[in-house]
Scaffold this motif. Structure first.
Motif, PDB file in Angstrom:
ATOM      1  N   THR A   1     -14.533  16.918  11.546  1.00 35.94           N
ATOM      2  CA  THR A   1     -15.129  15.644  11.928  1.00 35.94           C
ATOM      3  C   THR A   1     -14.791  14.586  10.886  1.00 35.94           C
ATOM      4  N   ASP A   2     -15.031  13.313  11.272  1.00 29.86           N
ATOM      5  CA  ASP A   2     -14.819  12.227  10.315  1.00 29.86           C
ATOM      6  C   ASP A   2     -15.712  12.408   9.093  1.00 29.86           C
ATOM      7  N   SER A   3     -16.902  12.931   9.309  1.00 25.52           N
ATOM      8  CA  SER A   3     -17.845  13.154   8.213  1.00 25.52           C
ATOM      9  C   SER A   3     -17.358  14.246   7.272  1.00 25.52           C
ATOM     10  N   SER A   4     -16.970  15.406   7.815  1.00 31.50           N
ATOM     11  CA  SER A   4     -16.527  16.512   6.957  1.00 31.50           C
ATOM     12  C   SER A   4     -15.255  16.153   6.217  1.00 31.50           C
ATOM     13  N   ALA A   5     -14.367  15.380   6.863  1.00 30.28           N
ATOM     14  CA  ALA A   5     -13.118  14.976   6.205  1.00 30.28           C
ATOM     15  C   ALA A   5     -13.389  14.181   4.938  1.00 30.28           C
ATOM     16  N   ARG A   6     -14.481  13.427   4.910  1.00 35.38           N
ATOM     17  CA  ARG A   6     -14.828  12.635   3.736  1.00 35.38           C
ATOM     18  C   ARG A   6     -15.592  13.461   2.701  1.00 35.38           C
TER      19      ARG A   6
ATOM     20  N   LEU B   1       0.836  -1.208   0.000  1.00 36.01           N
ATOM     21  CA  LEU B   1       0.000   0.000   0.000  1.00 36.01           C
ATOM     22  C   LEU B   1       0.866   1.251   0.000  1.00 36.01           C
ATOM     23  N   LYS B   2       1.950   1.203   0.750  1.00 41.04           N
ATOM     24  CA  LYS B   2       2.824   2.365   0.835  1.00 41.04           C
ATOM     25  C   LYS B   2       3.494   2.660  -0.507  1.00 41.04           C
ATOM     26  N   LEU B   3       3.873   1.631  -1.235  1.00 39.98           N
ATOM     27  CA  LEU B   3       4.549   1.816  -2.519  1.00 39.98           C
ATOM     28  C   LEU B   3       3.602   2.237  -3.631  1.00 39.98           C
ATOM     29  N   ALA B   4       2.330   1.847  -3.507  1.00 38.48           N
ATOM     30  CA  ALA B   4       1.424   2.031  -4.651  1.00 38.48           C
ATOM     31  C   ALA B   4       0.255   2.974  -4.403  1.00 38.48           C
ATOM     32  N   THR B   5      -0.149   3.143  -3.156  1.00 40.25           N
ATOM     33  CA  THR B   5      -1.440   3.805  -2.940  1.00 40.25           C
ATOM     34  C   THR B   5      -1.406   4.932  -1.923  1.00 40.25           C
ATOM     35  N   VAL B   6      -1.118   4.617  -0.669  1.00 40.93           N
ATOM     36  CA  VAL B   6      -1.195   5.612   0.398  1.00 40.93           C
ATOM     37  C   VAL B   6       0.028   5.504   1.300  1.00 40.93           C
ATOM     38  N   GLU B   7       0.180   6.501   2.160  1.00 43.83           N
ATOM     39  CA  GLU B   7       1.277   6.487   3.119  1.00 43.83           C
ATOM     40  C   GLU B   7       0.812   5.799   4.395  1.00 43.83           C
ATOM     41  N   VAL B   8       1.396   4.636   4.677  1.00 40.64           N
ATOM     42  CA  VAL B   8       1.095   3.900   5.903  1.00 40.64           C
ATOM     43  C   VAL B   8       2.100   4.328   6.964  1.00 40.64           C
ATOM     44  N   GLU B   9       1.611   5.054   7.962  1.00 38.86           N
ATOM     45  CA  GLU B   9       2.516   5.618   8.963  1.00 38.86           C
ATOM     46  C   GLU B   9       2.902   4.617  10.046  1.00 38.86           C
ATOM     47  N   GLY B  10       2.078   3.588  10.229  1.00 36.34           N
ATOM     48  CA  GLY B  10       2.406   2.615  11.258  1.00 36.34           C
ATOM     49  C   GLY B  10       1.553   1.372  11.156  1.00 36.34           C
ATOM     50  N   VAL B  11       2.076   0.271  11.659  1.00 33.03           N
ATOM     51  CA  VAL B  11       1.350  -1.000  11.734  1.00 33.03           C
ATOM     52  C   VAL B  11       1.417  -1.445  13.195  1.00 33.03           C
ATOM     53  N   GLU B  12       0.238  -1.615  13.783  1.00 31.32           N
ATOM     54  CA  GLU B  12       0.192  -1.856  15.223  1.00 31.32           C
ATOM     55  C   GLU B  12      -0.711  -3.032  15.542  1.00 31.32           C
ATOM     56  N   LEU B  13      -0.232  -3.935  16.377  1.00 33.12           N
ATOM     57  CA  LEU B  13      -1.063  -5.038  16.849  1.00 33.12           C
ATOM     58  C   LEU B  13      -2.068  -4.473  17.838  1.00 33.12           C
ATOM     59  N   GLN B  14      -3.325  -4.839  17.671  1.00 35.80           N
ATOM     60  CA  GLN B  14      -4.387  -4.247  18.486  1.00 35.80           C
ATOM     61  C   GLN B  14      -4.166  -4.491  19.975  1.00 35.80           C
ATOM     62  N   GLY B  15      -3.674  -5.645  20.343  1.00 36.54           N
ATOM     63  CA  GLY B  15      -3.450  -5.959  21.753  1.00 36.54           C
ATOM     64  C   GLY B  15      -2.011  -5.775  22.182  1.00 36.54           C
ATOM     65  N   ALA B  16      -1.280  -4.842  21.515  1.00 39.74           N
ATOM     66  CA  ALA B  16       0.141  -4.666  21.800  1.00 39.74           C
ATOM     67  C   ALA B  16       0.402  -4.257  23.240  1.00 39.74           C
TER      68      ALA B  16
ATOM     69  N   ASN C   1      -3.745  10.808   6.446  1.00 42.21           N
ATOM     70  CA  ASN C   1      -4.903  11.360   5.727  1.00 42.21           C
ATOM     71  C   ASN C   1      -4.507  12.232   4.543  1.00 42.21           C
ATOM     72  N   LYS C   2      -3.356  12.903   4.631  1.00 47.57           N
ATOM     73  CA  LYS C   2      -2.932  13.789   3.531  1.00 47.57           C
ATOM     74  C   LYS C   2      -2.691  13.007   2.244  1.00 47.57           C
ATOM     75  N   SER C   3      -2.316  11.739   2.379  1.00 47.93           N
ATOM     76  CA  SER C   3      -2.064  10.935   1.180  1.00 47.93           C
ATOM     77  C   SER C   3      -3.361  10.456   0.538  1.00 47.93           C
ATOM     78  N   LEU C   4      -4.517  10.748   1.184  1.00 43.95           N
ATOM     79  CA  LEU C   4      -5.815  10.344   0.646  1.00 43.95           C
ATOM     80  C   LEU C   4      -6.577  11.508   0.033  1.00 43.95           C
ATOM     81  N   SER C   5      -5.982  12.684  -0.002  1.00 44.69           N
ATOM     82  CA  SER C   5      -6.717  13.892  -0.403  1.00 44.69           C
ATOM     83  C   SER C   5      -7.334  13.768  -1.785  1.00 44.69           C
TER      84      SER C   5
END
Length: 822
Positions: A377-382, A27-42, A176-180
């Protein structure tokens, strides 16, 4: 934005061998900037379910309690400051070795056995913020610890909390900036489409059931949208028989993974669809909306009225302006469109009938409203990215489907109201099949190209050597529009790393010489460096008064919209503005030596066409240099300008001569003038300004002018020929000066012609001084010439030179009645 890996896999059949980190990298190479990958129960390592056996007052602290906690295989003594800790309570216990956020701070702290106020403690009873569970267990106050009593059984005591809560997901943090520019990626389904294309997998269809209208209903709903530009689509449907309660565990789990706190079943459905499809939704409590005479509800999407006030769901009151778009009933605004709902119509535990809203709003309008009121808001951002209006129907169908599933007694009241007036530019885009190779430098197989485009939702038709591509609606909102966009889509999915990096191949060819520019630079250097002239820059405009003072009767180009009303004409000569510069500066600098290089405009002569396809014929625009020389103490500026011409043209290796008098312009002196001839053609002129013209411009001193047409100079001089070298004379040159007086009507050109023909030994004749005044008769002038003599075969002696000089004096006396001065 947070993305749940398990949520993505609902729509893409990724094998277990594909780890989340690999998906993030692609995803980072082709589509969007992935800033982090986190295990939910870390943060839940060494965190288990514990049961508080006792909670006694700390002997040394009033606000702390000394607890004995059962973790199945052992009992731990814990000092706890939780405001709600009590005996019999099931809690989240972090054992020694666990890493927690101390009082919610960002940095993790590893727990060790410690003494608190003199009493040993072997762990921590945790609040939600200390182990990252705020979304699942939102605290009511700062010191409140997690109470698991109502959700877990005692048999789960001692088990890892992450295992019990099913927190085995991996969460991607997206910048989010990479999704503008990609509104289609603000939901899990859109991102799943990208993942499917990148891994060559199929995307599951997003299935929903169409909303079925009730046959009989006592509730009517109407929708009115006066301005389709502000709201291209607004859909609404009423559902009765609602029972507000908690959402199913799977829904709460998915919302928590994406960073949202579960609230209740109806609100969670709207939030879920925003995260799932990327389509924000809203639900109104129908009981709180104004009714009309028929006991129905009418929803109007309109600009707010000046001074209207709306209390939002977060409790803040805002004053609205006509630039804000609101959702209103017949009496009041209900919500700030695309940003946040109103408090008065919000869902509560008593809500029985709801109205679902699924709409599409103007992106710039939502952005301006959001910024104006400081509401992000999440709504206005979309909405501000420009969503696909077709998603409204898909989201509404899914919302009703989930509502009927979560509330078994619920039913649709009336039908769906759909105010839709929109169109999308979906193409087709017709491209050459070889455009991908031409643009990328990589020969991607045609089959792979089609597969990539189709996996992204494009419809591709083969048309011989071309492809006809239909843009999917979710990419037709200011995203994909031209052939180069398709090339980019193919390139990023194919893999930029597969495209070989190579420098472009091209022939190294010296640029074509611009001889006009070379001449300009050489002449500029000669004037500034050697002759101490100053260069000036003026606008290309002149006034009617300047034209009248020159006495020029030629045609001028008049501008329809000039920068200054005082100067509405394009100049035919550089002289008027240079004279204006001279008037303004001669009081402070003496002498004035200035020049300008620029274009002039002659509408009576044909120039070039306005474009290569035979546009309008423009006025001729030649490049000129114009120099002005004047000073209060300069008695003969004409001679000085003559020397300037000589130096300038010799500096660019050009032969020339001056033919006097030859300038017929009304502003030029009738006798002190000459044409500059180079390579047989006239390239310019030198002259003194007529005293009458000088007086009109406000100049009392004599003013000499030099004008050279650079375009003609290049053309006539063979485009700035190179330096021509001559053999040095074998025998020495001899010079003699000859001074004499003649009548003022005798010109330099006449005298030079006569002296050059006196004898073959005379090789050069140069005028170096002109004088009139004291000691010279009123009708006479004194001229001084330097004669250069040489013989190519021998050295001349003084006697031979004297004979030639006497011969020259005699010829001048005979032809011009010259009197030789001693």
């Amino acid at each position: 934005m947070k993305l749940s890996f398990e949520w993505l896999k609902k729509y893409v059949n990724l094998p277990d061998s594909v780890p989340a980190q690999e998906v993030a990298e692609k995803l980072k190479l082709a589509t969007v900037e992935v800033e982090g990958v986190e295990l939910q129960g870390a943060l839940l390592g060494h965190v288990v379910v514990g049961k508080v056996l006792s909670a006694e007052k700390h002997p040394q602290a009033d606000k702390l309690k000394l607890c004995q906690v059962d973790v199945k295989n052992e009992k731990l003594q814990i000092v706890c400051g939780g405001s709600n800790v009590r005996a019999g309570m099931l809690v989240a216990l972090a054992k020694v070795g666990a890493k927690v956020k101390w009082h919610g701070q960002d940095e993790l702290m590893e727990l060790k056995p410690t003494a608190i106020r003199g009493v040993e403690s072997f762990g921590m009873i945790c609040s939600a913020s200390e182990i990252g569970l705020e979304a699942i267990y939102p605290p009511k106050e700062e010191k409140e610890i997690i109470d698991l009593s109502g959700t877990l059984a005692e048999k789960q005591v001692g088990k890892p909390l992450a295992e019990i809560l099913g927190l085995n997901d991996t969460v991607f943090e997206i910048d989010n900036k990479s999704l503008s520019h990609r509104p289609d990626l603000w939901g899990h389904y859109g991102m799943a489409r990208e993942v499917a294309a990148l891994f060559g997998k199929s995307l599951k269809e997003y299935k929903t059931n169409a909303v079925k209208a009730a046959k009989k209903t006592n509730f009517s709903l109407a929708v009115e949208v006066p301005d389709a530009k502000l709201c291209p689509r607004y859909m609404a449907v009423a559902v009765s028989g609602i029972k507000i309660g908690e959402s199913p565990e799977w829904l709460k789990k998915e919302l928590s993974a994406a960073g949202l706190r579960p609230i209740n079943n109806i609100v969670d459905i709207t939030n879920y669809l925003m995260l799932d499809l990327g389509q924000p939704m809203h639900a109104f409590d129908a009981a709180q909306l104004a009714r009309n005479k028929e006991q129905g509800v009418k929803i109007v999407v309109r600009p707010a009225e000046e001074g209207e006030v709306l209390t939002l769901l977060d409790g803040n009151k805002i004053e609205l302006t006509p630039e804000d778009l609101v959702i209103a009933d017949g009496e009041k605004p209900l919500a700030l469109a695309g940003v946040m709902g109103g408090e008065s119509s919000g869902i509560n535990e008593k809500t029985e009938t709801i109205i679902f809203e699924s709409a599409n709003f103007n992106a710039s309008s939502i952005r301006k409203t959001s910024v104006r009121h400081g509401l992000r808001t999440d709504s206005s951002a979309r909405f501000e990215k420009g969503l696909d209006p077709n998603w409204c129907e898909l989201a509404l169908n899914k919302a009703v489907e989930l509502t009927l599933k979560f509330c078994p007694g619920a039913a649709v009241t009336g039908g769906v109201k759909d105010a839709a007036r929109f169109s999308l530019a979906t193409g087709p885009i017709v491209v050459e099949k070889n455009i991908f190779a031409k643009k990328l430098g990589e020969d991607i197989p045609e089959k792979a190209t089609k597969k990539i485009l189709e996996s992204l939702g494009f419809a591709v038709k083969d048309k011989g050597d071309k492809l006809s591509v239909i843009i999917p609606s979710w990419r037709a909102t200011k995203d994909v529009a031209i052939a180069e966009d398709l090339v980019e889509e193919v390139a990023r999915i194919w893999g930029y790393d597969k495209i070989k990096s190579a420098m472009p191949e091209f022939k190294i060819i010296a640029p074509e010489k611009n001889f006009l520019r070379i001449l300009e630079n050489n002449v500029r250097a000669a004037l500034v460096k050697d002759m101490a002239f100053d260069e000036v820059y003026n606008y290309s405009f002149v006034s009617q008064q300047q034209i009248d003072w020159l006495g020029d009767r030629a045609a001028y180009v008049e501008l329809g919209n000039p920068l200054s009303k005082e100067k509405p004409f394009l100049r035919r000569s550089l002289l008027p503005n240079l004279l204006e510069n001279t008037v303004k500066n001669i009081e402070y600098f003496d002498p004035i030596k200035i020049f300008e290089i620029g274009k002039v405009f002659w509408p009576d002569l044909p120039g070039v066409r306005s474009d290569t396809n035979g546009g309008e014929l423009l006025p001729r625009q030649d490049t000129f240099i114009c120099a002005v020389y004047a000073g209060k103490k300069v008695s003969n500026p004409f001679s000085s300008v003559r020397r300037v011409v000589k130096h300038v043209l010799e500096s660019v290796n050009l032969n020339f001569e001056i033919k006097e008098p030859a300038v017929s312009a009304p502003w030029a002196h009738p006798t002190r003038s000459g044409e500059i001839i180079c390579e047989g053609g006239v390239i310019g002129a030198i002259y003194e300004l007529s005293p009458f013209t000088a007086k009109k411009f406000g100049l009392a001193s004599r003013v000499a002018v030099l004008e050279i047409n650079f375009d003609l100079l290049v053309e006539l001089a063979g485009q700035a020929r190179g330096i021509a070298y001559e053999r040095l004379p074998e025998f020495p040159l001899v010079t003699r000066d000859l001074a004499f007086t003649v009548g003022k009507n005798i010109t330099h050109a006449q005298i030079k012609t006569v002296l050059s023909g006196v004898d073959n030994l005379i090789k050069n004749v140069e005028l170096f001084d002109v004088y009139s005044g004291q000691g010279v008769a009123e009708n006479k002038k004194s001229l001084a010439y330097r004669l250069t003599l040489a013989d190519p075969e021998r050295t001349l002696n003084s006697a031979e030179v004297d004979v030639v000089v006497k011969k020259a004096a005699d010829v001048l006396k005979k032809k011009f009645e010259a009197e030789v001065r001693s």
